[in-house]
Design a protein around this motif. Structure first.
Motif: not given
Length: 153
Positions: A62-83
């Motif tokens: 579930e956390v993996e899916a949440a991080v993947a969803e963040l990564e598919r969002r905008d630039d902020r989501g990609q930054t959060l996924a990288r963090l």
């Protein structure tokens, strides 16, 4: 709540580092040799050891899916996924995490704000995916408004 999400994400990092994204069906004999018998199946839901090495457990998935969803969002989501990846999967130092997301060396307060935002977004995504609104009881009969009823005269 922050501590719970942090613990859950640490669990995700450990599971991902150990199992990766690929799951496979291990040998039953290997499981018997490893556990000197059948693998334990009890414990808290979502945190038990997968039978025959089937990959990440449900909580980590579930956390993996949440991080993947963040990564598919905008630039902020990609930054959060990288963090999330640098903090929980690679377990780098705070300075390296700050460098990875593009923060200045003296922006430590900003780092903690980004981390809080990561925890909040992951919690929101997990709650949305769990479908809490679908678990509530739904009345199957029509409801009448009290003010609409007219008392007989």
């Amino acid at each position: 709540m922050k501590k719970d999400i942090d613990d859950l994400m640490r669990h995700w990092g450990e599971q991902r580092a150990r199992c990766g994204l690929v799951s496979g069906l291990g040998s039953q004999l290997g499981t018997i040799m490893e556990w000197k018998g059948a693998a334990p199946r009890g414990g808290a839901s979502g945190s038990r050891i997968p039978v025959n090495g089937l990959g990440m457990d449900r909580a980590a998935a579930e956390v993996e899916a949440a991080v993947a969803e963040l990564e598919r969002r905008d630039d902020r989501g990609q930054t959060l996924a990288r963090l999330a990846t640098f903090r929980y999967l690679y377990e780098t130092t705070i300075r390296e995490q700050m460098r990875a997301v593009g923060l200045a060396e003296d922006a430590e307060r900003t780092y903690w704000n980004w981390l809080d935002a990561l925890h909040l977004q992951v919690a929101r995504i997990i709650v949305a995916r769990s479908g809490l609104n679908r678990t509530t009881t739904v009345r199957r009969v029509g409801m009448r408004r009290a003010c609409a009823e007219v008392a007989p005269k």
